[in-house]
Scaffold this motif. Structure first.
Motif, PDB file in Angstrom:
ATOM      1  N   LEU A 147      -5.839   0.314  -7.290  1.00  0.00           N
ATOM      2  CA  LEU A 147      -4.919  -0.789  -7.602  1.00  0.00           C
ATOM      3  C   LEU A 147      -5.220  -2.036  -6.775  1.00  0.00           C
ATOM      4  N   ALA A 148      -6.311  -2.012  -6.004  1.00  0.00           N
ATOM      5  CA  ALA A 148      -6.617  -3.114  -5.076  1.00  0.00           C
ATOM      6  C   ALA A 148      -6.700  -4.461  -5.784  1.00  0.00           C
ATOM      7  N   GLU A 149      -7.163  -4.460  -7.030  1.00  0.00           N
ATOM      8  CA  GLU A 149      -7.295  -5.742  -7.739  1.00  0.00           C
ATOM      9  C   GLU A 149      -6.008  -6.181  -8.425  1.00  0.00           C
ATOM     10  N   LEU A 150      -4.998  -5.332  -8.414  1.00  0.00           N
ATOM     11  CA  LEU A 150      -3.694  -5.692  -8.986  1.00  0.00           C
ATOM     12  C   LEU A 150      -2.617  -5.454  -7.919  1.00  0.00           C
ATOM     13  N   PRO A 151      -2.646  -6.276  -6.849  1.00  0.00           N
ATOM     14  CA  PRO A 151      -1.805  -6.005  -5.669  1.00  0.00           C
ATOM     15  C   PRO A 151      -0.304  -5.959  -5.956  1.00  0.00           C
ATOM     16  N   ASP A 152       0.141  -6.616  -7.043  1.00  0.00           N
ATOM     17  CA  ASP A 152       1.576  -6.554  -7.371  1.00  0.00           C
ATOM     18  C   ASP A 152       2.019  -5.116  -7.638  1.00  0.00           C
ATOM     19  N   LEU A 153       1.116  -4.333  -8.204  1.00  0.00           N
ATOM     20  CA  LEU A 153       1.457  -2.937  -8.521  1.00  0.00           C
ATOM     21  C   LEU A 153       1.611  -2.087  -7.258  1.00  0.00           C
ATOM     22  N   LEU A 154       0.946  -2.512  -6.179  1.00  0.00           N
ATOM     23  CA  LEU A 154       1.040  -1.765  -4.913  1.00  0.00           C
ATOM     24  C   LEU A 154       2.419  -1.886  -4.282  1.00  0.00           C
ATOM     25  N   LYS A 155       3.206  -2.860  -4.751  1.00  0.00           N
ATOM     26  CA  LYS A 155       4.552  -3.052  -4.184  1.00  0.00           C
ATOM     27  C   LYS A 155       5.599  -2.311  -5.004  1.00  0.00           C
ATOM     28  N   LYS A 156       5.183  -1.772  -6.143  1.00  0.00           N
ATOM     29  CA  LYS A 156       6.160  -1.133  -7.031  1.00  0.00           C
ATOM     30  C   LYS A 156       6.520   0.275  -6.566  1.00  0.00           C
ATOM     31  N   MET A 158       0.835  -1.200   0.000  1.00  0.00           N
ATOM     32  CA  MET A 158       0.000   0.000   0.000  1.00  0.00           C
ATOM     33  C   MET A 158       0.875   1.257   0.000  1.00  0.00           C
ATOM     34  N   PHE A 159       0.376   2.257  -0.664  1.00  0.00           N
ATOM     35  CA  PHE A 159       1.078   3.547  -0.625  1.00  0.00           C
ATOM     36  C   PHE A 159       0.596   4.331   0.596  1.00  0.00           C
ATOM     37  N   THR A 160       1.488   5.111   1.180  1.00  0.00           N
ATOM     38  CA  THR A 160       1.132   5.879   2.381  1.00  0.00           C
ATOM     39  C   THR A 160       1.561   7.339   2.231  1.00  0.00           C
ATOM     40  N   LEU A 161       0.886   8.187   2.973  1.00  0.00           N
ATOM     41  CA  LEU A 161       1.207   9.619   2.982  1.00  0.00           C
ATOM     42  C   LEU A 161       2.573   9.806   3.648  1.00  0.00           C
ATOM     43  N   PRO A 162       3.550  10.409   2.951  1.00  0.00           N
ATOM     44  CA  PRO A 162       4.861  10.604   3.586  1.00  0.00           C
ATOM     45  C   PRO A 162       4.771  11.683   4.661  1.00  0.00           C
ATOM     46  N   LYS A 163       5.651  11.570   5.650  1.00  0.00           N
ATOM     47  CA  LYS A 163       5.626  12.569   6.722  1.00  0.00           C
ATOM     48  C   LYS A 163       6.062  13.930   6.161  1.00  0.00           C
ATOM     49  N   LEU A 164       5.334  14.966   6.563  1.00  0.00           N
ATOM     50  CA  LEU A 164       5.697  16.319   6.155  1.00  0.00           C
ATOM     51  C   LEU A 164       7.002  16.714   6.878  1.00  0.00           C
ATOM     52  N   PRO A 165       8.012  17.238   6.147  1.00  0.00           N
ATOM     53  CA  PRO A 165       9.305  17.490   6.799  1.00  0.00           C
ATOM     54  C   PRO A 165       9.352  18.754   7.683  1.00  0.00           C
ATOM     55  N   TYR A 166       8.196  19.395   7.914  1.00  0.00           N
ATOM     56  CA  TYR A 166       8.129  20.601   8.761  1.00  0.00           C
ATOM     57  C   TYR A 166       6.680  20.769   9.189  1.00  0.00           C
TER      58      TYR A 166
END
Ligand code: MN
Length: 199
Positions: free
Chosen positions: A42-51, A1-9
């Protein structure tokens, strides 16, 4: 899964050029929505979630047709905003590039003021929603714009710096005065980060 990156400030770190309320909504609502919709799409193509996200957006045309639009819009949205937050830092008057990036802007645009003028013109004239970019294209630096959440990486160009000119990026503070937002934004550019992307 993709996640929101931490804001650096913090949300208020870019005041007075970009206000805390805009930052909070832009990051927690707009950026988060791109991440959520990318994961859902991308839920139905889980391989793409790892890219790697950059690879997905770069190789857009090689993806299964049913997810190309999702990756272009929401993958692009996630990638563009991740680049945007890390391109900024608390404001500094007289902010500008140094080292290799300064040499290259001088070679490709004449001098920093000419580069800044061309980039600002592109940003104020871009119709509708989109981004303006400084990209590396082969051995040259170029200024290009993209519509919606498209990223120049899909066109074989490497983004070094991007400016979000969607109204959500500036409307609360600047309303229809996009040129004032663009002018303020120059104080925030993290040229050290832009220089490291060039490497
Ligand atoms: Mn945005």
């Amino acid at each position: 899964m993709f996640t929101l990156p931490k804001l650096p400030y913090g949300y208020n770190a870019l005041e007075p050029y970009i206000d805390a309320r805009t930052m909070e909504i832009h990051y927690t609502k707009h950026h988060q929505t791109y991440v959520t919709k990318l994961n859902e799409g991308l839920a139905e193509l889980p391989d793409l979630l790892k890219k790697d996200l950059s690879e997905l957006v770069r190789d857009l045309n090689k993806l299964p047709e049913q997810v190309q639009k999702i990756v272009r819009n929401h993958g692009g949205g996630h990638l563009n905003h991740s680049l945007f937050w890390t391109s900024l830092r608390p404001g500094q008057e007289g902010n500008g590039p140094d080292g290799k990036i300064m040499e290259l802007t001088n070679t490709c645009f004449g001098d920093f003021d000419s580069f800044k003028q061309q980039f600002s013109d592109e940003a104020t004239k871009l119709f509708g929603s989109g981004w303006v970019w400084l990209v590396k294209d082969a051995d040259k630096l170029k200024i290009v714009s993209t519509v919606n959440q498209n990223n120049p990486i899909s066109n074989g160009q490497d983004p070094l710096l991007g400016l979000d000119v969607w109204e959500h990026a500036y409307y609360l503070k600047y309303q229809n005065k996009r040129a004032e937002y663009v002018e303020a934004w120059w104080q925030l550019v993290n040229w050290t980060e832009v220089g490291s992307r060039l490497k």
